[in-house]
Design a protein around this motif. Structure first.
Motif, PDB file in Angstrom:
ATOM      1  N   VAL A 114     -15.435   9.580   4.076  1.00 19.47           N
ATOM      2  CA  VAL A 114     -14.404   9.045   4.976  1.00 19.47           C
ATOM      3  C   VAL A 114     -13.384   8.237   4.178  1.00 19.47           C
ATOM      4  CG1 VAL A 114     -13.913   7.438   6.865  1.00 19.47           C
ATOM      5  CG2 VAL A 114     -15.892   8.917   7.009  1.00 19.47           C
ATOM      6  N   ASP A 115     -12.117   8.522   4.384  1.00 22.98           N
ATOM      7  CA  ASP A 115     -11.048   7.669   3.878  1.00 22.98           C
ATOM      8  C   ASP A 115     -10.914   6.513   4.869  1.00 22.98           C
ATOM      9  OD1 ASP A 115      -8.602   6.435   3.328  1.00 22.98           O
ATOM     10  OD2 ASP A 115      -7.648   8.294   2.656  1.00 22.98           O
ATOM     11  N   ASN A 116     -11.274   5.309   4.402  1.00 25.03           N
ATOM     12  CA  ASN A 116     -11.317   4.126   5.279  1.00 25.03           C
ATOM     13  C   ASN A 116     -10.162   3.171   4.974  1.00 25.03           C
ATOM     14  OD1 ASN A 116     -12.617   2.612   7.313  1.00 25.03           O
ATOM     15  ND2 ASN A 116     -13.782   1.394   5.829  1.00 25.03           N
ATOM     16  N   THR A 117      -9.095   3.713   4.375  1.00 26.64           N
ATOM     17  CA  THR A 117      -7.987   2.856   3.928  1.00 26.64           C
ATOM     18  C   THR A 117      -7.354   2.101   5.103  1.00 26.64           C
ATOM     19  OG1 THR A 117      -7.531   4.446   2.160  1.00 26.64           O
ATOM     20  CG2 THR A 117      -5.807   2.867   2.644  1.00 26.64           C
ATOM     21  N   TRP A 118      -7.201   2.771   6.245  1.00 26.58           N
ATOM     22  CA  TRP A 118      -6.500   2.133   7.374  1.00 26.58           C
ATOM     23  C   TRP A 118      -7.253   0.912   7.887  1.00 26.58           C
ATOM     24  CZ3 TRP A 118      -7.231   0.878  12.522  1.00 26.58           C
ATOM     25  CH2 TRP A 118      -6.078   0.562  13.251  1.00 26.58           C
ATOM     26  N   ILE A 173       0.260  -3.028  -6.931  1.00 19.22           N
ATOM     27  CA  ILE A 173      -0.735  -2.291  -7.728  1.00 19.22           C
ATOM     28  C   ILE A 173      -1.055  -0.946  -7.087  1.00 19.22           C
ATOM     29  CG2 ILE A 173      -1.930  -4.214  -8.856  1.00 19.22           C
ATOM     30  CD1 ILE A 173      -4.166  -3.934  -6.739  1.00 19.22           C
ATOM     31  N   LEU A 174      -1.489  -0.017  -7.941  1.00 19.87           N
ATOM     32  CA  LEU A 174      -2.109   1.226  -7.487  1.00 19.87           C
ATOM     33  C   LEU A 174      -3.590   1.101  -7.779  1.00 19.87           C
ATOM     34  CD1 LEU A 174       0.066   4.161  -8.870  1.00 19.87           C
ATOM     35  CD2 LEU A 174      -0.153   3.452  -6.497  1.00 19.87           C
ATOM     36  N   GLY A 175      -4.406   1.628  -6.915  1.00 17.76           N
ATOM     37  CA  GLY A 175      -5.847   1.600  -7.189  1.00 17.76           C
ATOM     38  C   GLY A 175      -6.594   2.413  -6.159  1.00 17.76           C
ATOM     39  N   SER A 226      -7.926   4.593 -10.897  1.00  8.99           N
ATOM     40  CA  SER A 226      -6.538   4.210 -11.175  1.00  8.99           C
ATOM     41  C   SER A 226      -5.621   4.363  -9.959  1.00  8.99           C
ATOM     42  CB  SER A 226      -6.000   5.054 -12.327  1.00  8.99           C
ATOM     43  OG  SER A 226      -6.148   6.423 -12.008  1.00  8.99           O
ATOM     44  N   SER A 227      -6.036   5.103  -8.936  1.00  9.25           N
ATOM     45  CA  SER A 227      -5.247   5.232  -7.702  1.00  9.25           C
ATOM     46  C   SER A 227      -6.171   5.723  -6.597  1.00  9.25           C
ATOM     47  CB  SER A 227      -4.092   6.232  -7.891  1.00  9.25           C
ATOM     48  OG  SER A 227      -4.616   7.548  -7.992  1.00  9.25           O
ATOM     49  N   GLY A 228      -5.679   5.674  -5.370  1.00 16.41           N
ATOM     50  CA  GLY A 228      -6.457   6.215  -4.249  1.00 16.41           C
ATOM     51  C   GLY A 228      -6.719   7.699  -4.445  1.00 16.41           C
ATOM     52  N   MET A 229      -5.710   8.441  -4.896  1.00 15.58           N
ATOM     53  CA  MET A 229      -5.894   9.884  -5.094  1.00 15.58           C
ATOM     54  C   MET A 229      -6.899  10.170  -6.204  1.00 15.58           C
ATOM     55  SD  MET A 229      -4.749  11.811  -2.872  1.00 15.58           S
ATOM     56  CE  MET A 229      -5.272  13.333  -3.634  1.00 15.58           C
ATOM     57  N   SER A 285       4.836   4.219   1.554  1.00 12.83           N
ATOM     58  CA  SER A 285       3.570   3.498   1.410  1.00 12.83           C
ATOM     59  C   SER A 285       3.358   2.575   2.604  1.00 12.83           C
ATOM     60  CB  SER A 285       3.543   2.707   0.101  1.00 12.83           C
ATOM     61  OG  SER A 285       2.224   2.277  -0.161  1.00 12.83           O
ATOM     62  N   TRP A 286       2.331   1.756   2.558  1.00 10.55           N
ATOM     63  CA  TRP A 286       2.024   0.846   3.673  1.00 10.55           C
ATOM     64  C   TRP A 286       0.976  -0.145   3.223  1.00 10.55           C
ATOM     65  CZ3 TRP A 286      -3.089   1.859   5.601  1.00 10.55           C
ATOM     66  CH2 TRP A 286      -3.623   3.101   5.244  1.00 10.55           C
ATOM     67  N   GLY A 287       0.681  -1.136   4.091  1.00 12.63           N
ATOM     68  CA  GLY A 287      -0.393  -2.086   3.803  1.00 12.63           C
ATOM     69  C   GLY A 287       0.044  -3.272   2.966  1.00 12.63           C
ATOM     70  N   HIS A 342     -11.191   4.520  -0.611  1.00 10.15           N
ATOM     71  CA  HIS A 342     -10.054   3.666  -0.239  1.00 10.15           C
ATOM     72  C   HIS A 342      -8.918   3.872  -1.222  1.00 10.15           C
ATOM     73  CE1 HIS A 342     -11.767   0.886   2.727  1.00 10.15           C
ATOM     74  NE2 HIS A 342     -12.896   0.971   2.047  1.00 10.15           N
ATOM     75  N   SER A 343      -7.695   3.816  -0.709  1.00  5.03           N
ATOM     76  CA  SER A 343      -6.574   3.545  -1.583  1.00  5.03           C
ATOM     77  C   SER A 343      -6.455   2.028  -1.625  1.00  5.03           C
ATOM     78  CB  SER A 343      -5.278   4.146  -1.028  1.00  5.03           C
ATOM     79  OG  SER A 343      -4.186   3.565  -1.728  1.00  5.03           O
ATOM     80  N   ALA A 344      -6.667   1.442  -2.804  1.00  7.83           N
ATOM     81  CA  ALA A 344      -6.519  -0.015  -2.946  1.00  7.83           C
ATOM     82  C   ALA A 344      -5.054  -0.404  -3.074  1.00  7.83           C
ATOM     83  CB  ALA A 344      -7.312  -0.503  -4.158  1.00  7.83           C
ATOM     84  N   SER A 345      -4.171   0.614  -3.094  1.00 11.63           N
ATOM     85  CA  SER A 345      -2.729   0.352  -3.175  1.00 11.63           C
ATOM     86  C   SER A 345      -2.191  -0.158  -1.836  1.00 11.63           C
ATOM     87  CB  SER A 345      -1.979   1.642  -3.540  1.00 11.63           C
ATOM     88  OG  SER A 345      -2.734   2.449  -4.404  1.00 11.63           O
ATOM     89  N   LYS A 346      -3.012  -0.075  -0.764  1.00  6.09           N
ATOM     90  CA  LYS A 346      -2.548  -0.493   0.572  1.00  6.09           C
ATOM     91  C   LYS A 346      -3.037  -1.923   0.843  1.00  6.09           C
ATOM     92  CE  LYS A 346      -1.198   3.755   0.721  1.00  6.09           C
ATOM     93  NZ  LYS A 346      -0.181   4.023  -0.260  1.00  6.09           N
TER      94      LYS A 346
HETATM   95  C1  LIG Z   1      -4.557   7.404   4.004  1.00  2.00           C
HETATM   96  C2  LIG Z   1      -4.269   7.419   2.540  1.00  2.00           C
HETATM   97  N1  LIG Z   1      -5.267   7.703   1.700  1.00  2.00           N
HETATM   98  C3  LIG Z   1      -5.057   7.741   0.374  1.00  2.00           C
HETATM   99  C4  LIG Z   1      -3.816   7.500  -0.172  1.00  2.00           C
HETATM  100  C5  LIG Z   1      -3.613   7.652  -1.660  1.00  2.00           C
HETATM  101  O1  LIG Z   1      -3.552   6.452  -2.303  1.00  2.00           O
HETATM  102  P1  LIG Z   1      -2.768   6.202  -3.672  1.00  2.00           P
HETATM  103  O2  LIG Z   1      -1.320   6.232  -3.359  1.00  2.00           O
HETATM  104  O3  LIG Z   1      -3.284   4.871  -4.112  1.00  2.00           O
HETATM  105  O4  LIG Z   1      -3.161   7.298  -4.615  1.00  2.00           O
HETATM  106  C6  LIG Z   1      -2.761   7.155   0.652  1.00  2.00           C
HETATM  107  C7  LIG Z   1      -1.425   6.840   0.087  1.00  2.00           C
HETATM  108  O5  LIG Z   1      -0.446   6.710   0.762  1.00  2.00           O
HETATM  109  C8  LIG Z   1      -2.988   7.130   2.060  1.00  2.00           C
HETATM  110  O6  LIG Z   1      -1.982   6.874   2.918  1.00  2.00           O
END
Ligand SMILES: Cc1ncc(COP(=O)(O)O)c(C=O)c1O
Length: 384
Positions: free
Chosen positions: A177-181, A211-213, A79-82, A331-333, A199-203
């Protein structure tokens, strides 16, 4: 995609556009429908689905696309990146274990590991992240996890993923690894031996600030266990409508990322040359101290970067407020250019603890024309 094209080797662009379409399964619909239901009845047919908290065909289309993009066996959406990050971390934690993590990691991730998990006896060693020796020295017999975020999304230092993964394996320690960037288009940590990618799919994956994901990608046996335990038991599964919007967004991910990259390269080069700017942090700049490592790990660069204007806290704050084109937010992305000020909330002590330099501003370069973004920054910096 129809049956006879399914075994064609797909590029990342093809995966984004078409993987999971399966027109024959969805009566020719060019966009697969949303399975917006909690329950799947088994009275007349057993198709393997039971309840959306476990899984759902719409969520699975997003998961198949992201697994293929990350070159992993399986993915699971949250439901969110976290939600994804806390599930992936929890999968590897044991009572009284020890975790190693970069100091400047995303703040709620650090809070989850170091404050929240304290009550289960979990201990955390914070490191800079750019020194493999420092990470090796931090390893203890109780270390079960090395958690990474590369590049770090405030200061943009990198971690040497391949060397750290090999080191961790030699001690029987898991790596995430957090590969969101970088997004799965520009970096695939699993190829370097990392166990799980989050990944945070919210970015960028969502890309529209609507969306949050979250997603975890890795080997099938680990992801099956996460689906049946951390996802089903905590219950933070992605909603089917969220998954449908994510599938929609993934179709344009390659074109969006090209534009974010092109714009951010121009903005970073402009800031670096500006007399009112003291420092720019962007892995795409040849002056970045780990530029060569970045070229080994990544095939491109996204649109998030940070810089430190010359001036005191008040001058920096009023410069930021005078921007006309940038919205302000954490936020970003997304499609829109944004500015945020992590370095205006730290003092000497909290700057040391968090790894965030005083005066640091972070910008998410959007999809607008680069000249508009640069023009706004130039005017605001010159008026400082
Ligand atoms: C690097 C990084 N990882 C994870 C998250 C968490 O994602 P979410 O906001 O979808 O829970 C964020 C949110 O800003 C983020 O910047």
């Amino acid at each position: 995609m129809s049956e006879d094209t399914r075994d064609i080797r797909m590029s990342k662009e093809d995966i984004c556009a078409h993987l999971g379409d399966e027109y024959d399964r969805y009566m020719g619909a060019i966009v697969p429908p949303i399975f917006q239901n909690s329950l799947f009845t088994r009275k007349t047919i057993n198709h393997g689905y039971s309840y959306t908290r476990v899984t759902n065909p719409t969520i699975e289309i997003a998961e198949r696309k992201i697994a293929a993009l990350e070159e992993g066996e399986a993915a699971r959406c949250f439901s969110s990146g976290m939600a994804a990050i806390s599930a992936a971390i929890t999968h590897y934690l044991k009572k009284d274990c020890h975790v190693i993590c970069p100091r400047a990691v995303y703040v709620p991730t650090k809070a989850f590991l170091s404050s929240y998990m304290e009550k289960f006896g979990v201990e955390v060693t914070l490191v800079a992240g750019d020194s493999v020796e420092e990470i090796e020295q931090a390893i203890r017999p109780s270390t079960t996890l090395i958690y990474l975020e590369s590049p770090l999304s405030n200061v943009f230092t990198l971690q040497d993923l391949g060397t750290i993964a090999a080191l961790a394996k030699s001690y029987g320690i898991a790596t995430i690894v957090d590969n969101t960037w970088a997004t799965p288009l520009f970096q695939n940590p699993l190829k370097h031996g990392i166990d799980l990618v989050v990944h945070s799919a919210s970015k960028y994956l969502g890309g529209h600030s609507d969306i949050l994901g979250g997603v975890i990608v890795g080997n099938r046996d680990v992801l099956d266990s996460i689906m049946n335990n951390e996802r089903s038991l905590f219950g933070a599964v992605m909603d089917p409508h969220q998954a449908w919007l994510l599938i929609r967004s993934l179709r344009t991910l390659p074109v969006r990322m090209k534009q974010h990259e092109a714009n951010a390269m121009q903005v970073a080069a402009f800031l670096e040359a500006h007399p009112r700017v003291a420092a720019v942090h962007y892995p795409g700049l040849p002056s970045h101290p780990q530029y060569e490592l970045g070229r080994k790990l990544m095939s491109g660069y996204s649109g998030l970067l940070s810089f430190i204007p010359k001036g005191d806290r008040q001058q920096i704050q009023s410069m930021m407020k005078s921007l006309r084109f940038f919205e302000e937010g954490p936020s970003w992305g997304g499609f829109e250019s944004l500015i945020n000020s992590p370095g205006l909330w730290v003092n000497e002590e909290t700057s040391r603890e968090s790894g965030i330099p005083i005066g640091l501003l972070r910008i998410s370069v959007g999809l607008e024309h680069a000249d508009t973004i640069i023009g706004d920054l130039d005017r605001a910096l010159n008026e400082m």
